[in-house]
Design an enzyme around this catalytic site. Structure first.
Site, PDB file in Angstrom:
ATOM      1  N   HIS A 111       0.859  -1.195   0.000  1.00  0.00           N
ATOM      2  CA  HIS A 111       0.000   0.000   0.000  1.00  0.00           C
ATOM      3  C   HIS A 111       0.891   1.240   0.000  1.00  0.00           C
ATOM      4  CE1 HIS A 111      -3.612   2.339   0.799  1.00  0.00           C
ATOM      5  NE2 HIS A 111      -2.905   3.026   1.677  1.00  0.00           N
ATOM      6  N   ASP A 152      -7.082  -3.038   3.036  1.00  0.00           N
ATOM      7  CA  ASP A 152      -5.929  -2.399   3.695  1.00  0.00           C
ATOM      8  C   ASP A 152      -5.943  -2.571   5.216  1.00  0.00           C
ATOM      9  OD1 ASP A 152      -5.179  -1.423   1.161  1.00  0.00           O
ATOM     10  OD2 ASP A 152      -6.404   0.370   1.422  1.00  0.00           O
ATOM     11  N   GLU A 181       8.460   1.532  -2.550  1.00  0.00           N
ATOM     12  CA  GLU A 181       7.636   0.316  -2.686  1.00  0.00           C
ATOM     13  C   GLU A 181       8.458  -0.791  -3.344  1.00  0.00           C
ATOM     14  OE1 GLU A 181       3.661   0.614  -4.382  1.00  0.00           O
ATOM     15  OE2 GLU A 181       3.655   2.758  -4.007  1.00  0.00           O
TER      16      GLU A 181
HETATM   17  C1  GRF Z   1       1.144   0.764  -6.091  1.00  0.00           C
HETATM   18  O1  GRF Z   1       1.252   2.096  -5.665  1.00  0.00           O
HETATM   19  C2  GRF Z   1       0.745  -0.136  -4.936  1.00  0.00           C
HETATM   20  O2  GRF Z   1       1.209   0.301  -3.704  1.00  0.00           O
HETATM   21  C3  GRF Z   1      -0.754  -0.054  -4.964  1.00  0.00           C
HETATM   22  O3  GRF Z   1      -1.071  -0.002  -6.341  1.00  0.00           O
HETATM   23  C4  GRF Z   1       0.005   0.578  -7.068  1.00  0.00           C
HETATM   24  C5  GRF Z   1       0.351  -0.381  -8.166  1.00  0.00           C
HETATM   25  O4  GRF Z   1       1.356   0.125  -8.999  1.00  0.00           O
HETATM   26  N1  GRF Z   1      -1.369  -1.131  -4.244  1.00  0.00           N
HETATM   27  P1  GRF Z   1       2.065  -0.826 -10.025  1.00  0.00           P
HETATM   28  O5  GRF Z   1       0.983  -1.415 -10.912  1.00  0.00           O
HETATM   29  O6  GRF Z   1       2.791  -1.868  -9.261  1.00  0.00           O
HETATM   30  O7  GRF Z   1       2.987   0.049 -10.803  1.00  0.00           O
END
Ligand code: GRF
Length: 210
Positions: A111, A152, A181
């Site tokens: 998230h 979440d 991320e």
């Molecule tokens: C990311 O920001 C993730 O945290 C959220 O959805 C987005 C997906 O981005 N759950 P991607 O498709 O991985 O580029």
């Protein structure tokens, strides 16, 4: 635990999926990708699966006669794939409870914010970052958590902060968060592969590497 047998679920461009694939290819993540499930045929994640020879499948509720048939197909695909760990990498649908039960404790979601704030239904993508900015927060970040039946909501496994900088708009903040991320998801899954995910009662954490 050894090599993770991963199934990834994604709905969008798939940059987190790609980061996991790259982490595995560069030896930072001990995982094999058994299956990618996408929830719509336009998901960019599909191209990444194709490029890396990862089996993929598009499963949409609307393609099935009823909910039970959809859930059965998802379950069957996961079982057949041999995956034992699920990574939700931008999966925009709620996972059916039957799947959550079947893989309880082994489904991880990423998230783009610091839960439990800025989460829940409707809190995705730019909405999260705009809400962080509107609240005047000085930090945002990334959360990896276990998946339960609410959006979440499952136990937090790891978090990492990124600064909110003066002049940020949602786009700038999203880009800074996304970089983190890509690091954190692979690190968490590697810790799981190494058996470093610990819990006591409802609190989870990752033990540091020895
Ligand atoms: C990311 O920001 C993730 O945290 C959220 O959805 C987005 C997906 O981005 N759950 P991607 O498709 O991985 O580029």
């Amino acid at each position: 635990m050894g090599e993770l047998k991963l199934a990834v679920l994604a709905s969008g461009r798939g940059s987190n999926f790609e980061a996991l694939v790259q982490a595995a290819e560069s030896g930072r993540l001990n995982a094999r990708f058994h299956l990618l499930i996408i929830s719509n045929p336009n998901a960019g994640a599909q191209e990444i699966a194709r490029a890396h020879g990862i089996p993929w499948l598009c499963l949409q509720r609307g393609d099935f006669e009823d909910r039970n048939a959809f859930v059965a197909a998802m379950k069957e695909a996961l079982v057949q794939s041999g995956a034992n760990t699920l990574a939700l990498a931008g999966y925009m649908k709620k996972l059916p409870p039957e799947i959550i039960d079947a893989y309880a404790g082994s489904i991880f979601n990423i998230h783009p914010g610091l839960l439990p704030a800025f989460g829940g239904q409707g809190m995705f993508g730019g909405h999260v970052h705009q809400a962080v900015l509107d609240a005047g927060c000085k930090v945002s970040g990334v959360t990896v958590h276990l998946v339960d039946n609410q959006y979440d909501h499952g136990a937090i496994v790891a978090q990492r902060c990124v600064p909110v900088l003066p002049g940020d708009d949602a786009r700038a903040l999203a880009a800074r968060v996304l970089k983190e991320e890509h690091r954190l998801f692979a690190e968490v899954l590697q810790a799981v592969a190494e058996g470093r995910l610990r819990s006591h009662q409802s609190i989870f954490w990752l033990e540091a590497k020895q």
